[in-house]
Design an enzyme around this catalytic site. Structure first.
Site, PDB file in Angstrom:
ATOM      1  N   LYS A  35       0.846  -1.200   0.000  1.00 45.45           N
ATOM      2  CA  LYS A  35       0.000   0.000   0.000  1.00 45.45           C
ATOM      3  C   LYS A  35       0.876   1.244   0.000  1.00 45.45           C
ATOM      4  CE  LYS A  35      -1.973  -1.067   3.909  1.00 45.45           C
ATOM      5  NZ  LYS A  35      -2.864  -1.361   5.056  1.00 45.45           N
ATOM      6  N   ARG A 135     -14.395  -1.314  10.403  1.00 44.65           N
ATOM      7  CA  ARG A 135     -14.151  -0.552   9.171  1.00 44.65           C
ATOM      8  C   ARG A 135     -14.837  -1.348   8.058  1.00 44.65           C
ATOM      9  NH1 ARG A 135      -7.765   0.763   8.966  1.00 44.65           N
ATOM     10  NH2 ARG A 135      -7.933  -1.370   8.215  1.00 44.65           N
ATOM     11  N   TYR A 260      11.582  29.678  13.505  1.00 45.97           N
ATOM     12  CA  TYR A 260      10.274  30.335  13.535  1.00 45.97           C
ATOM     13  C   TYR A 260       9.665  30.278  14.926  1.00 45.97           C
ATOM     14  CZ  TYR A 260      10.088  30.454   8.410  1.00 45.97           C
ATOM     15  OH  TYR A 260      10.329  30.695   7.100  1.00 45.97           O
ATOM     16  N   MET A 308      10.064  24.404   6.378  1.00 47.96           N
ATOM     17  CA  MET A 308       9.713  23.694   5.148  1.00 47.96           C
ATOM     18  C   MET A 308      10.902  22.912   4.584  1.00 47.96           C
ATOM     19  SD  MET A 308       8.307  25.255   1.564  1.00 47.96           S
ATOM     20  CE  MET A 308       6.809  25.942   2.228  1.00 47.96           C
TER      21      MET A 308
END
Ligand SMILES: *Cc1c(COP(=O)(O)O)cnc(C)c1O
Length: 363
Positions: A35, A135, A260, A308
């Site tokens: 997957k 599920r 940041y 980033m």
């Protein structure tokens, strides 16, 4: 020179992890679960790494077709089944197997059964039982009826009975222990013929006595732990190393901040290393202060916010570290599960989130 970030895939380790899964499940066949682009390792690479698997299991029908085009001759299984009637025609054309988990899928099959049956098409299908995960799948009490509907169709070949564990990594789970899921499975499957497929990685690693005709290991093949113990403890080897380099160094004084939000403030003079790796490469932005990072093979810690394209590490006790020093974010020497745990997630998510912009090589 390209930006120094790199993911190295260890294809030999993939082979060894698969051999480990098979050795823990004597007599069972193994699907290699592919997957999410082979858990971030690349479809074609995973196909080669798991060449000795008895089949490959994934989600998307177009990727199943791609595996056929890449030359995979053994079984292919769609773990979520088919999403429409037209998928069945693709499956027929490429000999693809699928899970069947709901009435809508049975109805689609019934629509095409006479036509495909006449053409000699025989799907091998995997009837899924919902044993408490809630599920996909038929409830135990509805399972025999679904099995009978499938068995009656001209286009159906073999039927495997399948379920998926919610808590195979947590034997003592108070709400839904694996023993309860097995009890429900036995109830629903009572008297029905055919092979069984129960175990994911945690099932394979922690529940050796489970009777499986087909196991479905995923994360363990990629050297990650499903929980319930560390991958190394299970004898698994990392298959993905995310590495980069130091591209900048800052000497800062006591009271100065990094990154940041100025979230990290130095208490004493420090050396800060800037690493070419950020959240746009797949490194988790939520990784907190102290998340382990290897610089020149030595463990240090993340400081400041992940941005980033960059993250910052503490080089205060690594006086030899400089621009060009090798950094390992996870993989060989630094278990991905440890980095994931620090960031409040699991190794699966880090692997799958490896960004397309990261160059990938094999060793
Ligand atoms: C993803 C998946 C697996 C593999 O799970 P791991 O925890 O990675 O071993 C097995 N079976 C099904 C149905 C899955 O969706």
């Amino acid at each position: 020179m390209p930006r120094p970030i790199l993911a190295t895939i260890h294809v030999d380790s993939m082979k060894q992890n698969l051999a480990k899964a098979k050795s823990l499940s004597p007599g069972a066949k193994a699907w290699g679960v592919l997957k999410a682009n082979g858990y971030g390792h690349g479809l074609e690479r995973a196909m080669r790494g798991f060449a000795e698997a008895d089949g490959l299991a994934l989600i998307e029908v177009d990727n199943a077709v791609k595996l056929r085009e890449l030359g995979w001759k053994k079984p292919i299984l769609l773990l979520e089944g088919f999403f429409s009637l037209s998928d069945l025609h693709t499956m027929a054309g490429y000999d693809i197997q699928a899970a069947v988990h709901c009435d809508a899928q049975l109805a689609w099959l019934e629509q095409v059964a006479p036509q495909l049956g006449e053409r000699g098409i025989r799907f091998d299908l995997h009837l899924k039982m919902n044993t408490g995960m809630n599920r996909l799948g038929f409830k135990p009490e509805a399972f025999a009826a679904a099995h009978a509907r499938l068995s009656a169709m001209a286009c159906v070949g073999g039927i495997t009975m399948m379920t998926h564990f919610a808590n195979a990594d947590d034997i003592e789970h108070p709400l839904l222990p694996i023993a309860e899921q097995i009890r429900r499975f036995e109830l629903g499957a009572a008297g029905l013929p055919g092979p069984r497929s129960l175990s994911n990685s945690a099932g394979v690693l922690l529940h050796h006595a489970l009777r499986n005709d087909w196991i479905r290991p995923g994360i363990m093949l990629y050297g990650g732990s499903p929980g319930g113990g560390g991958a190394e403890q299970f004898g698994l080897q990392p298959t993905m190393t995310l590495s980069s380099e130091i591209i900048g160094v800052q000497e800062i004084g006591a009271g100065e901040a990094v990154g940041y939000g100025s979230r990290f403030q130095a208490e004493a003079p420090m050396r800060i290393g800037v690493v070419a790796c950020g959240y746009a490469d797949g490194y988790p932005r939520v990784a907190p202060l102290g998340t382990p990072v290897l610089v020149d093979g030595v463990r240090t810690r993340l400081v400041g916010r992940v941005s980033m394209d960059m993250l910052t590490v503490d080089l205060t006790d690594l006086p030899q570290a400089r621009i060009g020093s090798k950094v390992i974010l996870w993989g060989k020497g630094l278990p991905i599960d440890e980095v994931a745990a620090a960031a409040g997630t699991i190794g699966y998510e880090l692997m799958c989130a490896l960004a397309p912009r990261v160059p990938v090589v094999e060793d």
